[in-house]
Design a protein around this motif. Structure first.
Motif, PDB file in Angstrom:
ATOM      1  N   CYS A   1       0.824  -1.207   0.000  1.00 40.45           N
ATOM      2  CA  CYS A   1       0.000   0.000   0.000  1.00 40.45           C
ATOM      3  C   CYS A   1       0.865   1.266   0.000  1.00 40.45           C
ATOM      4  O   CYS A   1       0.375   2.371   0.246  1.00 40.45           O
TER       5      CYS A   1
ATOM      6  N   HIS B   1     -11.833 -13.363  -6.265  1.00 41.82           N
ATOM      7  CA  HIS B   1     -12.748 -14.501  -6.173  1.00 41.82           C
ATOM      8  C   HIS B   1     -13.511 -14.676  -7.491  1.00 41.82           C
ATOM      9  O   HIS B   1     -13.700 -15.808  -7.978  1.00 41.82           O
TER      10      HIS B   1
ATOM     11  N   CYS C   1      -1.927 -10.548  -5.305  1.00 44.34           N
ATOM     12  CA  CYS C   1      -2.721 -10.111  -4.170  1.00 44.34           C
ATOM     13  C   CYS C   1      -3.192  -8.669  -4.360  1.00 44.34           C
ATOM     14  O   CYS C   1      -2.408  -7.781  -4.695  1.00 44.34           O
ATOM     15  N   GLN C   2      -4.497  -8.460  -4.136  1.00 45.91           N
ATOM     16  CA  GLN C   2      -5.112  -7.148  -4.297  1.00 45.91           C
ATOM     17  C   GLN C   2      -5.935  -6.799  -3.064  1.00 45.91           C
ATOM     18  O   GLN C   2      -6.262  -7.653  -2.229  1.00 45.91           O
ATOM     19  N   LYS C   3      -6.298  -5.546  -2.994  1.00 47.50           N
ATOM     20  CA  LYS C   3      -7.133  -5.090  -1.871  1.00 47.50           C
ATOM     21  C   LYS C   3      -8.542  -5.637  -1.984  1.00 47.50           C
ATOM     22  O   LYS C   3      -9.156  -6.027  -0.984  1.00 47.50           O
ATOM     23  N   ASP C   4      -9.053  -5.685  -3.218  1.00 50.97           N
ATOM     24  CA  ASP C   4     -10.410  -6.168  -3.464  1.00 50.97           C
ATOM     25  C   ASP C   4     -10.374  -7.692  -3.598  1.00 50.97           C
ATOM     26  O   ASP C   4     -10.034  -8.228  -4.654  1.00 50.97           O
ATOM     27  N   SER C   5     -10.708  -8.383  -2.540  1.00 51.70           N
ATOM     28  CA  SER C   5     -10.698  -9.845  -2.565  1.00 51.70           C
ATOM     29  C   SER C   5     -11.849 -10.402  -3.398  1.00 51.70           C
ATOM     30  O   SER C   5     -11.749 -11.510  -3.939  1.00 51.70           O
ATOM     31  N   SER C   6     -12.940  -9.666  -3.527  1.00 51.97           N
ATOM     32  CA  SER C   6     -14.079 -10.137  -4.322  1.00 51.97           C
ATOM     33  C   SER C   6     -13.707 -10.228  -5.803  1.00 51.97           C
ATOM     34  O   SER C   6     -14.184 -11.127  -6.517  1.00 51.97           O
ATOM     35  N   ALA C   7     -12.848  -9.307  -6.300  1.00 49.70           N
ATOM     36  CA  ALA C   7     -12.404  -9.366  -7.704  1.00 49.70           C
ATOM     37  C   ALA C   7     -11.569 -10.616  -7.941  1.00 49.70           C
ATOM     38  O   ALA C   7     -11.705 -11.289  -8.987  1.00 49.70           O
TER      39      ALA C   7
ATOM     40  N   SER D   1      -4.850  -9.502   2.782  1.00 48.81           N
ATOM     41  CA  SER D   1      -6.020  -9.789   1.949  1.00 48.81           C
ATOM     42  C   SER D   1      -6.115 -11.303   1.786  1.00 48.81           C
ATOM     43  O   SER D   1      -5.314 -12.057   2.352  1.00 48.81           O
TER      44      SER D   1
ATOM     45  N   TYR E   1      -7.192 -14.625  -1.146  1.00 49.05           N
ATOM     46  CA  TYR E   1      -7.586 -15.083  -2.479  1.00 49.05           C
ATOM     47  C   TYR E   1      -8.079 -16.520  -2.352  1.00 49.05           C
ATOM     48  O   TYR E   1      -7.606 -17.290  -1.507  1.00 49.05           O
TER      49      TYR E   1
END
Length: 266
Positions: A132, A187, A179-185, A140, A142
């Motif tokens: 960050c 998924h 690895c990203q901040k938005d775990s839903s993306a 996060s 995945y």
């Protein structure tokens, strides 16, 4: 009386002969003088011609020297270019040998086959961290997608991994996303991959014939095509440098040969 007349006639004849010979002698001397003067004047014109010819020849020699100098400079640059290309290709070969070729040689997934997808499910969430900022890391997750396949050539059931990097990062999961901040993306992307593999029941895969590795790869990072594409441009550079040096040497040989032929004709 007759004797006296004959004597007088002889004397007059002798005098006339002497005068004629004197006149002829004067003409001969004048002719000789004219010939000498003509010879001197002819020698002067010949000297002028020789001097003009020497000047023209000197100009030709200077032009030839300039041409030879320009050609030698161009040949030197071409030689340096060819040698630089060869050295660069050798360095690229060295780098590729310790990276791509070494990875290709150390890989155990050498045999290609067709795998049948048996099961594709998301089993759990795996923790990961993303950056960050400078010295800033946040946590996060995945999803871990597990895919079981059956190898046609061996008949064994194995876990399928995407490539060598995925196998090293997490051998239990088919794909390890960044690895990203938005775990839903992440998924949603994993679910999309799972659905595509369910549609395509048969996929090409690579397995270990020595059975040292139980997992199977969907694709290889350092396969034959990767090795070919990585070695293609260094090979082109090496060939180009060699051709440049060969052409320069051939040009020098032909120039020397033409000079020798010209000397023989002269």
């Amino acid at each position: 009386m007759r004797v006296i007349l004959t004597k007088r006639f002889c004397r007059s004849f002798q005098q006339s002969f002497r005068t004629s010979s004197v006149r002829k002698g004067g003409r001969g001397e004048s002719g000789k003088m004219f010939f000498v003067a003509g010879a001197k004047s002819g020698g002067g014109s010949g000297g002028e011609r020789r001097s003009i010819y020497q000047k023209i020849r000197e100009v030709d020699v200077l032009d030839k020297k300039k041409t030879v100098t320009a050609l030698s400079a161009g040949e030197d640059r071409a030689m340096f270019l060819g040698l630089g290309m060869i050295l660069s290709s050798v360095m690229m070969y060295f780098v590729l040998c310790i990276t791509v070729l070494r990875a290709y040689a150390d890989s155990v997934w050498t045999e290609e086959s067709v795998c049948i997808v048996l099961n594709s499910t998301i089993v759990a969430d795996v923790n990961c961290s993303y950056s960050c900022g400078s010295d800033c890391w946040r946590a996060s997750k995945y999803p871990c997608l597990q895919i079981y396949v059956s190898v046609n050539n061996t008949g064994r059931v194995s876990l399928l991994s995407h490539n060598e990097e995925t196998q090293e990062a997490n051998s239990e999961c088919f794909y390890v996303p960044k690895c990203q901040k938005d775990s839903s993306a992440m998924h949603a992307m994993t679910v999309n991959i799972s659905e595509r593999l369910k549609v395509h029941q048969q996929v090409p895969c690579y397995y270990d014939p020595g059975e040292q590795q139980g997992s199977v790869l969907l694709s290889r990072l350092y396969g034959r095509s990767a090795v070919f594409h990585s070695l293609f441009w260094p090979s082109c550079m090496l060939t180009g440098g060699t051709l440049i040096i060969f052409m320069v040497k051939l040009t020098q040989y032909l120039s020397i040969l033409s000079e020798e032929i010209g000397k023989i004709k002269r």
